[in-house]
Structures are given as C-alpha cells and as structure tokens.
Design an enzyme around this catalytic site. Sequence first.
Site, PDB file in Angstrom:
ATOM      1  N   CYS A  85      35.853  58.353  34.255  1.00  0.00           N
ATOM      2  CA  CYS A  85      34.936  59.228  34.990  1.00  0.00           C
ATOM      3  C   CYS A  85      35.319  60.706  34.800  1.00  0.00           C
ATOM      4  O   CYS A  85      35.122  61.240  33.728  1.00  0.00           O
ATOM      5  CB  CYS A  85      34.875  58.810  36.452  1.00  0.00           C
ATOM      6  SG  CYS A  85      33.378  59.423  37.229  1.00  0.00           S
ATOM      7  N   HIS A 175      33.887  53.227  36.749  1.00  0.00           N
ATOM      8  CA  HIS A 175      35.238  52.950  37.261  1.00  0.00           C
ATOM      9  C   HIS A 175      35.631  51.495  36.993  1.00  0.00           C
ATOM     10  O   HIS A 175      35.173  50.601  37.702  1.00  0.00           O
ATOM     11  CB  HIS A 175      35.295  53.224  38.765  1.00  0.00           C
ATOM     12  CG  HIS A 175      35.237  54.685  39.085  1.00  0.00           C
ATOM     13  ND1 HIS A 175      36.370  55.458  39.222  1.00  0.00           N
ATOM     14  CD2 HIS A 175      34.186  55.523  39.241  1.00  0.00           C
ATOM     15  CE1 HIS A 175      36.020  56.710  39.488  1.00  0.00           C
ATOM     16  NE2 HIS A 175      34.696  56.783  39.495  1.00  0.00           N
ATOM     17  N   GLU A 177      38.497  50.242  37.600  1.00  0.00           N
ATOM     18  CA  GLU A 177      39.550  49.807  38.531  1.00  0.00           C
ATOM     19  C   GLU A 177      39.019  49.148  39.801  1.00  0.00           C
ATOM     20  O   GLU A 177      39.767  48.483  40.510  1.00  0.00           O
ATOM     21  CB  GLU A 177      40.459  50.994  38.879  1.00  0.00           C
ATOM     22  CG  GLU A 177      39.831  52.132  39.686  1.00  0.00           C
ATOM     23  CD  GLU A 177      39.092  53.177  38.841  1.00  0.00           C
ATOM     24  OE1 GLU A 177      38.489  52.790  37.815  1.00  0.00           O
ATOM     25  OE2 GLU A 177      39.070  54.360  39.228  1.00  0.00           O
ATOM     26  N   SER A 229      64.234  48.347  60.448  1.00  0.00           N
ATOM     27  CA  SER A 229      63.336  48.275  61.603  1.00  0.00           C
ATOM     28  C   SER A 229      63.005  46.851  61.987  1.00  0.00           C
ATOM     29  O   SER A 229      62.426  46.622  63.034  1.00  0.00           O
ATOM     30  CB  SER A 229      62.033  48.972  61.241  1.00  0.00           C
ATOM     31  OG  SER A 229      61.414  48.245  60.183  1.00  0.00           O
ATOM     32  N   GLY A 230      63.349  45.912  61.131  1.00  0.00           N
ATOM     33  CA  GLY A 230      62.899  44.539  61.360  1.00  0.00           C
ATOM     34  C   GLY A 230      61.600  44.251  60.625  1.00  0.00           C
ATOM     35  O   GLY A 230      61.175  43.114  60.523  1.00  0.00           O
ATOM     36  N   VAL A 232      59.004  44.246  57.196  1.00  0.00           N
ATOM     37  CA  VAL A 232      59.161  43.703  55.850  1.00  0.00           C
ATOM     38  C   VAL A 232      59.820  44.709  54.908  1.00  0.00           C
ATOM     39  O   VAL A 232      60.736  44.365  54.161  1.00  0.00           O
ATOM     40  CB  VAL A 232      57.781  43.401  55.209  1.00  0.00           C
ATOM     41  CG1 VAL A 232      57.952  42.557  53.967  1.00  0.00           C
ATOM     42  CG2 VAL A 232      56.833  42.779  56.180  1.00  0.00           C
ATOM     43  N   ASP A 233      59.332  45.942  54.937  1.00  0.00           N
ATOM     44  CA  ASP A 233      59.738  46.908  53.916  1.00  0.00           C
ATOM     45  C   ASP A 233      61.225  47.211  53.984  1.00  0.00           C
ATOM     46  O   ASP A 233      61.920  47.211  52.961  1.00  0.00           O
ATOM     47  CB  ASP A 233      58.950  48.216  54.064  1.00  0.00           C
ATOM     48  CG  ASP A 233      57.465  47.966  54.266  1.00  0.00           C
ATOM     49  OD1 ASP A 233      57.016  46.876  53.882  1.00  0.00           O
ATOM     50  OD2 ASP A 233      56.790  48.846  54.804  1.00  0.00           O
ATOM     51  N   SER A 234      61.726  47.473  55.197  1.00  0.00           N
ATOM     52  CA  SER A 234      63.139  47.828  55.275  1.00  0.00           C
ATOM     53  C   SER A 234      64.019  46.608  55.056  1.00  0.00           C
ATOM     54  O   SER A 234      65.123  46.729  54.516  1.00  0.00           O
ATOM     55  CB  SER A 234      63.472  48.545  56.575  1.00  0.00           C
ATOM     56  OG  SER A 234      63.004  47.835  57.679  1.00  0.00           O
ATOM     57  N   ALA A 235      63.554  45.422  55.450  1.00  0.00           N
ATOM     58  CA  ALA A 235      64.358  44.221  55.202  1.00  0.00           C
ATOM     59  C   ALA A 235      64.496  44.006  53.696  1.00  0.00           C
ATOM     60  O   ALA A 235      65.596  43.752  53.182  1.00  0.00           O
ATOM     61  CB  ALA A 235      63.719  43.011  55.868  1.00  0.00           C
TER      62      ALA A 235
END
Length: 519
Positions: A85, A175, A177, A229-230, A232-235
């Site tokens: 585009c 597009h 995507e 933090s408990g 997902v990401d930080s675990a």
Amino acid sequence: MSIQTSESVLIVDFGSQVTQLIARRVREAGVYSEIAPFNAAEEAFHRLNPVGIILSGSPASVLDENGPGIPEVILESGRPILGICYGQQSLMHQLGGEVLAGDSGEFGRAFIEIADECALFNGLWKVGETHQVWMSHGDKVTSLAPGFRPVASSPGAPFAVIANDEKRIYAMQFHPEVVHTPDGGKLLKNFVRHVCGLAGDWTMAEFRKTKIEEIRAQVGSGRVICGLSGGVDSAVAAVLIHEAIGDQLTCVFVDHGLMRMGEADQVVSLFRGHYNIPLVHVDASTLFLKGLEGVTDPEAKRKFIGKTFIDVFEDEAKKIGGAEFLAQGTLYPDVIESVSFTGGPSVTIKSHHNVGGLPERMDMKLVEPLRELFKDEVRELGRELGLPEIFVGRHPFPGPGLAIRIPGEVSRERCDILRKADAIYLEEIRTAGLYDAIWQAFAVLLPVKTVGVMGDGRTYDNVCGLRAVTSTDGMTADIYPFDAGFLSRVATRIINEVKGINRVVYDYTSKPPGTIEWE
Ligand SMILES: Nc1ncnc2c1ncn2[C@@H]1O[C@H](COP(=O)(O)OP(=O)(O)OP(=O)(O)O)[C@@H](O)[C@H]1O
Ligand SMILES: O=c1[nH]c(=O)c2[nH+]cn([C@@H]3O[C@H](COP(=O)(O)O)[C@@H](O)[C@H]3O)c2[nH]1
Ligand SMILES: NC(=O)CC[C@H](N)C(=O)O
Ligand SMILES: [Mg+2]
C-alpha cells in the site's frame, strides 16, 4: 536488542494500524522479523542485516510535503523489497513512477485479476484468475518506475501488484497481512521463502536458543532482578532467564495492594512450589496506596505506578548487594500502545507501566526477552519451556492492577469492594466452565452512585461494570456474548454479597473503539 541471525526480515513501519500483522504472518512462515519505525529503519537495517525488507502501509500520503520516506540505504541495498500500500506508493514516488490522489479510494473488499506470472504467485495464483483482496487507499500509482511491470489489476488500482524481477522489488496496493485477503499469508510466505530464499526454520525452540545466548551476552556475570507478577509474561521471562544465567537471577514480586482477592499469596506459593528460583515477596501496599491518594487522571496513575515499581525494584536490588539489570515480561503490544514516534503517525494510547510509565532516570538496564512477541506466542514459548498450564493459561492482569479498574480516586476501601465483586464474577465464570473460552474477564468499580431499593429501604451506592473479551493478542478484542441468565446470576450475587454495590452493568464495547481496560 535483536536476535543475531542471518535469517531475518526487516519491516519498515510507516504507521499503519496493521503493521504488527505483517510480523505475525512472517513468523507464521517460519522467518524471524523485526519492525522498525521508518525514522529508525536505517539504524535497524545496519544492526539486523536483513535478507529482505517489507514496507508497511501508512495513514500519510506520499504527496504530503512531509510524507515519510524509505531510507536510501534500503533502496540501494540490492536486497528483495516488498511494498504494501503506502509502501508501494513510496517505492514508485522515490524510484521515478507517479502517484496521484484519486477522486475516490477503494476501501474494503476488492477483486484483482491476475495479468501475468510473478514470483509472489508461485504455486498460488494463475494468469486469468480473479482473487479477493482487502484494500484501504485513497492515493494510487498512475505510472510505474522504470523496470517495473504490472502483474495484477483491480478496477480502482490498475497496478494492484507490480514486479521488478531483476531488482527483486515487488509491491501491492492491497493489504496481504489482513485476514480479509484470504491468500495474503501465502503471498507473504512466497516473498520471504521464495523471493528472499529464507529456509523458514524459525521456531519457538529456535527463539528459546537464540534468546538464551542473547541474555548471556547482555548480562555477562552481572546480577538480574526480575519483576514477577504471577502473569504469563513474567513467568515465561523468569524461567527463560533462569535457564540462561541460573543463580544470577532473583525474582521480586511486588504486592502493591492492587492485586485481586488472595492473589499475592497464591502467586508466591505457586511459583515457589514449581520453581527453585529465589523469589522475594515485597509488601509495598502502603507506599502505592498513599501515593495514589488524590490521583484521578489515568496517565498520572500509570506514571506514578511505573515509577514506584522501579523505586521498589531498586531498593530490593540494594538488599541483595546490587543488580545491574532489571528483567520484565514486556510484550510487543505493551510497547506499541505506549510509544509515539516524533513526527510519526503512531500515537500513545496509554502508558503501560512497564514501558511508557517508566521513569526517565533508571539505574538498572532492562532485560526484556519477550519484547517482540505477542501474547499467544508467549504462551507457545511457555509450553516450549515446559511451564504448567496453570501459568500459561492464566488471563492477563495489568501491572497497575485494580488502580486502572477504579476510575477516579483509588482507596483501600474501594479496592476491597472491587476485589469481592471481581472474585464472585471469576468464580461464576469458572463454575460455568467459561474461563478458557474467555481471553480476559474482570470487574470495574465506577465512580458513580445510583439509587436502588433493597429490603424496602433506599440505597445509594456504587455501580460495578463487568468486562469479558475474546482476543488472540490483545490488540483487538470482541466482547464475550454471555447469556442473559449468566449475567443476571452474577449481578444478583454481587449485589447481595458485596456491600457498597447496588447496580451491575455489562460492557458491550469491542476494541477498537474501546480498549480492554477502562483506563
Ligand atoms: N506485581 C508485580 N510485581 C513485580 N513485577 C510486576 C508486577 N506486575 C507487573 N510486573 C512486571 O511488569 C511486566 C508487565 O506486566 P504484564 O501484566 O504485562 O505481564 P505479566 O503480568 O507478566 O503477564 P500478564 O500480561 O499475563 O498479566 C511483568 O512481566 C513483570 O515483569
Ligand atoms: O502490564 C501491563 N501494564 C499496563 O500498564 C497495562 N495496561 C493494559 N494492560 C493489559 O494489556 C492488554 C491490552 O489492554 P488495553 O486494551 O486496555 O490497552 C490487556 O490485557 C490489559 O490488561 C497492561 N498490562
Ligand atoms: N493503507 C495505506 O497504506 C494507505 C496509503 C495512503 N494513505 C492512501 O490513502 O492511499
Ligand atoms: Mg500482569
């Protein structure tokens, strides 16, 4: 930081709403990619040394005096380029073609006719066929730069797809995507695999290996504290970093008094029960709640919380004899919503506490191994690392916690009211077997009082909002369509059991136009 690989693609972002989807499709084709805003693309090109380059769409026009441009170094690199585009328009504008403002644009579904063979159509589209694509443009290319030929056209875009085989530059007006271009993922796959010649062997196992090397190289023999933090990401970040540097890592869980019912103890015992990674539990609730007194503006809350997190991390680092690095489970959506590029079209929606909410001065350097990933990819990496489903399947919970679910002033008392309502709502969701079908669900306590009648007496109490959404990556979301019976059961329980709430409403707003959180 980027992955050290000779097998990458650089995506130059001109500010399209859907740039991150390009990165996803490229990853789905087994190729590593990174997105760089156009004004940092030259630096990213030198750092990454990509095999190919993809140019995104944009709300800007190449006809604007200050329309963003493609860095010369990319045009002269001799590497394969795909323009999408605005990417196509800027290629033609800079290489000697012509772009004009159309009297009418093409928005939404369109059909293109395949006029000639093209490397992008390999094994996919044949001459003479018609295919559905998704368009969103006002300007259009009216004459091609030297060396280019048209290979597909639509009624509104005579140069819907163009090719310069010798230079391996391809471009399209639509597009590829977005999902509304049904074969779009395959077109992008053809570009990265067939035109760029990449092997397509980038997997989560590969990501894990390269990230571990990268963490080791960044940290050396330094000490790292990781905000846990408990969620997902930080675990996932903690387990990955532990795999890389072992006992150089200490995790710190900050109880800011803005957690959900029973959450602080649950997080700490769950993590300690599964992992032999040192974890410090800090009770900083007084510090946070005192500091939030009188603060009502959402951005002010977020900035205060971001800064106070860092103060607490720095204090804890001192107690363990110093740490040079702070690790966080920052994801790509945290970054994209928080940043606004000067002179660029991408705006700050909200300052995520771990990105836009960080103080300007920080002693520790950041280690953020998940910064390029989306939530569902982090879950995949978590499974790859063997994290139990109880971590991987958890609904996200924002770092600023209940503070951004209590519009207006936050107090201990209001947090207690919200905690009770939220716990009832989530308990009912679990009982109904809906937890895994919902991406995120929570209650909000509104700064509005309404009149009710209970036990023949008049009440004048708070309103509680319920939110539940479905999503894959948190970038867009739809409301969860509970049946009325479920919602009225939850409303009745909350009003009967939580003192301080006499009315319950359900939030029917998707994202966009809403955001998932209320602040
Ligand atoms: N209470 C907390 N104590 C320590 N660190 C925290 C806390 N809350 C958030 N953080 C840090 O901020 C980062 C971003 O928070 P975010 O909520 O996006 O991720 P998460 O909590 O790890 O995962 P999820 O999105 O599933 O909740 C976390 O990964 C973590 O490093
Ligand atoms: O760690 C975080 N720090 C923050 O400051 C923050 N703000 C929003 N969120 C979470 O991000 C996702 C998208 O939320 P929004 O649609 O509200 O922006 C949702 O999952 C939100 O819960 C945050 N997470
Ligand atoms: N989606 C786009 O990249 C649009 C490009 C340009 N703003 C146009 O309207 O033609
Ligand atoms: Mg969280």
